[in-house]
Scaffold this motif. Structure first.
Motif, PDB file in Angstrom:
ATOM      1  N   ALA A  11       0.815  -1.216   0.000  1.00 51.03           N
ATOM      2  CA  ALA A  11       0.000   0.000   0.000  1.00 51.03           C
ATOM      3  C   ALA A  11       0.850   1.268   0.000  1.00 51.03           C
ATOM      4  CB  ALA A  11      -0.938   0.002   1.205  1.00 51.03           C
ATOM      5  N   THR A  12       1.985   1.241   0.716  1.00 49.35           N
ATOM      6  CA  THR A  12       2.791   2.451   0.841  1.00 49.35           C
ATOM      7  C   THR A  12       3.992   2.484  -0.093  1.00 49.35           C
ATOM      8  OG1 THR A  12       4.128   1.462   2.601  1.00 49.35           O
ATOM      9  CG2 THR A  12       2.145   2.706   3.261  1.00 49.35           C
ATOM     10  N   GLY A  13       4.279   1.384  -0.774  1.00 46.84           N
ATOM     11  CA  GLY A  13       5.452   1.330  -1.648  1.00 46.84           C
ATOM     12  C   GLY A  13       6.737   1.114  -0.872  1.00 46.84           C
ATOM     13  N   GLY A  14       6.635   0.698   0.386  1.00 44.11           N
ATOM     14  CA  GLY A  14       7.809   0.453   1.224  1.00 44.11           C
ATOM     15  C   GLY A  14       8.336  -0.954   1.049  1.00 44.11           C
ATOM     16  N   HIS A  15       9.116  -1.377   2.040  1.00 44.13           N
ATOM     17  CA  HIS A  15       9.720  -2.709   2.013  1.00 44.13           C
ATOM     18  C   HIS A  15       9.097  -3.576   3.099  1.00 44.13           C
ATOM     19  CE1 HIS A  15      12.744  -1.525  -0.858  1.00 44.13           C
ATOM     20  NE2 HIS A  15      13.008  -0.447  -0.125  1.00 44.13           N
ATOM     21  N   SER A  16       8.901  -4.854   2.755  1.00 42.02           N
ATOM     22  CA  SER A  16       8.312  -5.780   3.723  1.00 42.02           C
ATOM     23  C   SER A  16       9.404  -6.636   4.363  1.00 42.02           C
ATOM     24  CB  SER A  16       7.289  -6.685   3.036  1.00 42.02           C
ATOM     25  OG  SER A  16       7.942  -7.643   2.240  1.00 42.02           O
ATOM     26  N   TYR A  17       9.012  -7.373   5.397  1.00 38.82           N
ATOM     27  CA  TYR A  17       9.943  -8.258   6.095  1.00 38.82           C
ATOM     28  C   TYR A  17      10.490  -9.338   5.165  1.00 38.82           C
ATOM     29  CZ  TYR A  17       7.834  -6.094  10.194  1.00 38.82           C
ATOM     30  OH  TYR A  17       7.390  -5.200  11.109  1.00 38.82           O
ATOM     31  N   ASN A  18       9.759  -9.675   4.135  1.00 43.48           N
ATOM     32  CA  ASN A  18      10.200 -10.711   3.198  1.00 43.48           C
ATOM     33  C   ASN A  18      11.393 -10.279   2.364  1.00 43.48           C
ATOM     34  OD1 ASN A  18       8.119 -12.367   4.039  1.00 43.48           O
ATOM     35  ND2 ASN A  18       6.718 -11.608   2.478  1.00 43.48           N
ATOM     36  N   GLU A  19      11.722  -9.007   2.375  1.00 42.78           N
ATOM     37  CA  GLU A  19      12.820  -8.492   1.560  1.00 42.78           C
ATOM     38  C   GLU A  19      14.091  -8.243   2.371  1.00 42.78           C
ATOM     39  OE1 GLU A  19      11.095  -4.962  -0.026  1.00 42.78           O
ATOM     40  OE2 GLU A  19       9.627  -6.047  -1.211  1.00 42.78           O
ATOM     41  N   VAL A  20      14.181  -8.779   3.576  1.00 49.20           N
ATOM     42  CA  VAL A  20      15.318  -8.496   4.449  1.00 49.20           C
ATOM     43  C   VAL A  20      16.636  -8.946   3.826  1.00 49.20           C
ATOM     44  CG1 VAL A  20      16.390  -9.126   6.641  1.00 49.20           C
ATOM     45  CG2 VAL A  20      14.020  -8.446   6.582  1.00 49.20           C
ATOM     46  N   LEU A  21      16.733 -10.201   3.398  1.00 49.84           N
ATOM     47  CA  LEU A  21      17.999 -10.700   2.865  1.00 49.84           C
ATOM     48  C   LEU A  21      18.422  -9.990   1.586  1.00 49.84           C
ATOM     49  CD1 LEU A  21      17.779 -14.497   3.657  1.00 49.84           C
ATOM     50  CD2 LEU A  21      19.273 -12.809   4.682  1.00 49.84           C
TER      51      LEU A  21
END
Length: 113
Positions: A11-21
């Motif tokens: 929704a915000t165009g940010g980063h999710s926890y799934n993109e940590v690595l």
């Protein structure tokens, strides 16, 4: 950089926890190490999947087919059943993943009724 849940990130165009690595690799590694890191992640994923497929085929062939369905099977029948169970298991996995990916929200809603 703030990590959020998947729906908030979309929704915000940010980063999710799934993109940590991937984010960590891109931030702290140079181009050579970045390629090596991504290759290592893919190799780990592929190794895990190969182990799961092999385990499914072994359990089906020896513990179910050999012990319950065909107790007098010879080695050629075990090999044939192992190959077919591998293909069947991968097909079932693909269908299940497709179903969960496209219909998981409807199951969540149905479970709350």
């Amino acid at each position: 950089m703030k990590l959020t849940g998947e729906s908030t990130a979309i929704a915000t165009g940010g980063h999710s926890y799934n993109e940590v690595l991937p984010l960590m690799l891109a931030r702290y590694c140079g181009p050579g190490l970045l390629g090596l890191g991504i290759t290592a992640l893919m190799a780990g994923f592929m190794s895990g999947m190969a182990g799961n497929v092999s385990a499914f085929s072994t359990v089906w062939t020896y513990d179910i087919y050999g012990a319950l369905l065909n107790k007098k099977a010879d080695d050629a029948q075990y090999v044939r059943m192992g190959r077919w169970s591998t293909l069947g298991g991968v097909f079932i996995s693909i269908v299940t993943a497709y179903f969960v990916m496209h219909f998981s929200a409807s199951w969540l809603c149905a479970g709350s009724i």
